[in-house]
Write a protein that holds these residues in place. Structure first.
Motif, PDB file in Angstrom:
ATOM      1  N   UNK A   1       3.307  -2.001   0.239  1.00 53.81           N
ATOM      2  CA  UNK A   1       2.493  -3.002   0.921  1.00 53.81           C
ATOM      3  C   UNK A   1       1.186  -3.114   0.161  1.00 53.81           C
ATOM      4  N   UNK A   2       0.748  -4.350  -0.051  1.00 55.21           N
ATOM      5  CA  UNK A   2      -0.465  -4.552  -0.833  1.00 55.21           C
ATOM      6  C   UNK A   2      -1.130  -5.857  -0.417  1.00 55.21           C
ATOM      7  N   UNK A   3      -2.281  -6.120  -0.999  1.00 57.17           N
ATOM      8  CA  UNK A   3      -3.048  -7.310  -0.628  1.00 57.17           C
ATOM      9  C   UNK A   3      -3.023  -8.397  -1.710  1.00 57.17           C
ATOM     10  N   UNK A   4      -2.175  -8.249  -2.749  1.00 56.15           N
ATOM     11  CA  UNK A   4      -2.198  -9.212  -3.849  1.00 56.15           C
ATOM     12  C   UNK A   4      -0.887  -9.929  -4.122  1.00 56.15           C
ATOM     13  N   UNK A   5       0.242  -9.242  -4.070  1.00 52.83           N
ATOM     14  CA  UNK A   5       1.493  -9.834  -4.543  1.00 52.83           C
ATOM     15  C   UNK A   5       2.664  -9.533  -3.618  1.00 52.83           C
ATOM     16  N   UNK A   6       3.642 -10.437  -3.646  1.00 59.30           N
ATOM     17  CA  UNK A   6       4.944 -10.215  -3.024  1.00 59.30           C
ATOM     18  C   UNK A   6       5.995 -10.449  -4.092  1.00 59.30           C
ATOM     19  N   UNK A   7       7.097  -9.744  -3.968  1.00 65.53           N
ATOM     20  CA  UNK A   7       8.191  -9.929  -4.913  1.00 65.53           C
ATOM     21  C   UNK A   7       8.710  -8.606  -5.427  1.00 65.53           C
ATOM     22  N   UNK A   8       9.618  -8.700  -6.378  1.00 63.86           N
ATOM     23  CA  UNK A   8      10.227  -7.519  -6.979  1.00 63.86           C
ATOM     24  C   UNK A   8       9.676  -7.347  -8.392  1.00 63.86           C
ATOM     25  N   UNK A   9       9.487  -6.092  -8.766  1.00 64.13           N
ATOM     26  CA  UNK A   9       9.001  -5.795 -10.098  1.00 64.13           C
ATOM     27  C   UNK A   9       9.636  -4.494 -10.576  1.00 64.13           C
TER      28      UNK A   9
ATOM     29  N   UNK B   1       9.518  -3.161  -4.557  1.00 65.99           N
ATOM     30  CA  UNK B   1       9.416  -4.399  -3.795  1.00 65.99           C
ATOM     31  C   UNK B   1       8.004  -4.446  -3.241  1.00 65.99           C
ATOM     32  N   UNK B   2       7.283  -5.485  -3.609  1.00 69.01           N
ATOM     33  CA  UNK B   2       5.904  -5.656  -3.172  1.00 69.01           C
ATOM     34  C   UNK B   2       5.872  -6.619  -1.993  1.00 69.01           C
ATOM     35  N   UNK B   3       5.103  -6.269  -0.980  1.00 62.33           N
ATOM     36  CA  UNK B   3       4.926  -7.160   0.165  1.00 62.33           C
ATOM     37  C   UNK B   3       3.445  -7.344   0.426  1.00 62.33           C
ATOM     38  N   UNK B   4       3.050  -8.592   0.424  1.00 64.29           N
ATOM     39  CA  UNK B   4       1.659  -8.938   0.709  1.00 64.29           C
ATOM     40  C   UNK B   4       1.565  -9.260   2.194  1.00 64.29           C
ATOM     41  N   UNK B   5       1.303  -8.242   2.969  1.00 64.91           N
ATOM     42  CA  UNK B   5       1.194  -8.365   4.423  1.00 64.91           C
ATOM     43  C   UNK B   5       0.069  -7.450   4.904  1.00 64.91           C
ATOM     44  N   UNK B   6      -0.297  -7.618   6.158  1.00 64.78           N
ATOM     45  CA  UNK B   6      -1.330  -6.764   6.747  1.00 64.78           C
ATOM     46  C   UNK B   6      -0.807  -5.342   6.895  1.00 64.78           C
ATOM     47  N   UNK B   7      -1.656  -4.380   6.593  1.00 65.19           N
ATOM     48  CA  UNK B   7      -1.330  -2.966   6.757  1.00 65.19           C
ATOM     49  C   UNK B   7      -2.644  -2.212   6.889  1.00 65.19           C
ATOM     50  N   UNK B   8      -2.623  -1.062   7.547  1.00 62.34           N
ATOM     51  CA  UNK B   8      -3.868  -0.282   7.672  1.00 62.34           C
ATOM     52  C   UNK B   8      -4.206   0.390   6.346  1.00 62.34           C
ATOM     53  N   UNK B   9      -5.479   0.506   6.063  1.00 59.36           N
ATOM     54  CA  UNK B   9      -5.901   1.139   4.817  1.00 59.36           C
ATOM     55  C   UNK B   9      -5.569   2.625   4.792  1.00 59.36           C
ATOM     56  N   UNK B  10      -5.581   3.241   5.952  1.00 63.59           N
ATOM     57  CA  UNK B  10      -5.194   4.654   6.066  1.00 63.59           C
ATOM     58  C   UNK B  10      -4.054   4.723   7.078  1.00 63.59           C
ATOM     59  N   UNK B  11      -2.825   4.456   6.644  1.00 60.83           N
ATOM     60  CA  UNK B  11      -1.704   4.387   7.583  1.00 60.83           C
ATOM     61  C   UNK B  11      -1.447   5.716   8.284  1.00 60.83           C
ATOM     62  N   UNK B  12      -1.255   5.619   9.568  1.00 55.94           N
ATOM     63  CA  UNK B  12      -0.944   6.798  10.376  1.00 55.94           C
ATOM     64  C   UNK B  12       0.564   6.953  10.488  1.00 55.94           C
TER      65      UNK B  12
ATOM     66  N   UNK C   1      -7.172  -3.509  -5.597  1.00 56.48           N
ATOM     67  CA  UNK C   1      -6.858  -3.802  -4.205  1.00 56.48           C
ATOM     68  C   UNK C   1      -6.105  -2.664  -3.540  1.00 56.48           C
ATOM     69  N   UNK C   2      -6.190  -2.570  -2.231  1.00 51.80           N
ATOM     70  CA  UNK C   2      -5.493  -1.494  -1.528  1.00 51.80           C
ATOM     71  C   UNK C   2      -3.983  -1.707  -1.539  1.00 51.80           C
ATOM     72  N   UNK C   3      -3.263  -0.602  -1.521  1.00 56.27           N
ATOM     73  CA  UNK C   3      -1.809  -0.666  -1.378  1.00 56.27           C
ATOM     74  C   UNK C   3      -1.319   0.626  -0.745  1.00 56.27           C
ATOM     75  N   UNK C   4      -0.121   0.564  -0.167  1.00 57.95           N
ATOM     76  CA  UNK C   4       0.497   1.716   0.497  1.00 57.95           C
ATOM     77  C   UNK C   4       1.946   1.807   0.050  1.00 57.95           C
ATOM     78  N   UNK C   5       2.332   2.967  -0.461  1.00 55.66           N
ATOM     79  CA  UNK C   5       3.727   3.247  -0.779  1.00 55.66           C
ATOM     80  C   UNK C   5       4.417   3.715   0.500  1.00 55.66           C
ATOM     81  N   UNK C   6       5.606   3.244   0.728  1.00 58.28           N
ATOM     82  CA  UNK C   6       6.428   3.894   1.747  1.00 58.28           C
ATOM     83  C   UNK C   6       7.157   5.019   1.037  1.00 58.28           C
ATOM     84  N   UNK C   7       7.564   6.008   1.782  1.00 60.47           N
ATOM     85  CA  UNK C   7       8.243   7.137   1.169  1.00 60.47           C
ATOM     86  C   UNK C   7       9.350   7.630   2.088  1.00 60.47           C
ATOM     87  N   UNK C   8      10.339   8.308   1.532  1.00 58.12           N
ATOM     88  CA  UNK C   8      11.408   8.832   2.386  1.00 58.12           C
ATOM     89  C   UNK C   8      10.894   9.746   3.492  1.00 58.12           C
ATOM     90  N   UNK C   9       9.899  10.551   3.206  1.00 60.44           N
ATOM     91  CA  UNK C   9       9.367  11.458   4.225  1.00 60.44           C
ATOM     92  C   UNK C   9       8.763  10.675   5.380  1.00 60.44           C
TER      93      UNK C   9
END
Length: 127
Positions: free
Chosen positions: A35-43, A51-62, A8-16
């Motif tokens: 951000x991902x399409x499968x799970x929420x919670x901490x791992x 921290x995983x968040x299962x919410x809407x996000x663009x596949x190619x975040x701008x 499934x798609x996911x997006x890392x946030x980063x300091x930059x």
């Protein structure tokens, strides 16, 4: 992370990315936000916390989506939406962000608490 979340798609946030407005709001996060399409919670994987968040996000975040994401997480990033709006107002005249894309990302992915300060910053910097 690919092994944990699968295909499934996911997006890392980063300091930059999180510092797109030059606010230095990167050190407060204790876990990498994904951000991902499968799970929420901490791992914990290895020595790292996520921290995983299962919410809407663009596949190619701008860059504009990352601005919206920062507004959504302002308190966790050690700032306020008001301070971020001021930084955005300063950044827009430098053409740091595409205004139309920023509006679209705010409408699609932002809460009202995020959309209001972003839309307020846009007319103030219109040419």
């Amino acid at each position: 992370m690919r092994a944990f979340l699968g295909e499934g798609p996911f997006v890392f946030t980063s300091p930059e990315r999180r510092n797109a407005l030059g606010r230095g709001t990167t050190a407060v996060f204790a876990a990498t936000l994904i951000y991902n399409s499968k799970r929420s919670g901490h791992v914990e994987l290895g020595d790292r916390r996520f921290e995983l968040r299962r919410v809407a996000f663009p596949l190619a975040p701008s860059q504009e989506w990352f601005v919206v994401e920062l507004f959504e997480n302002a308190e966790r990033a050690g700032t306020s939406r008001t301070e971020l709006a001021k930084a955005l107002t300063r950044a827009l005249p430098r053409n740091a962000f595409d205004r139309e894309r920023l509006t679209e990302m705010a409408q699609r992915y932002g809460t009202k608490a995020t959309r209001v300060p972003i839309s307020s910053a846009l007319p103030a910097t219109s040419t």
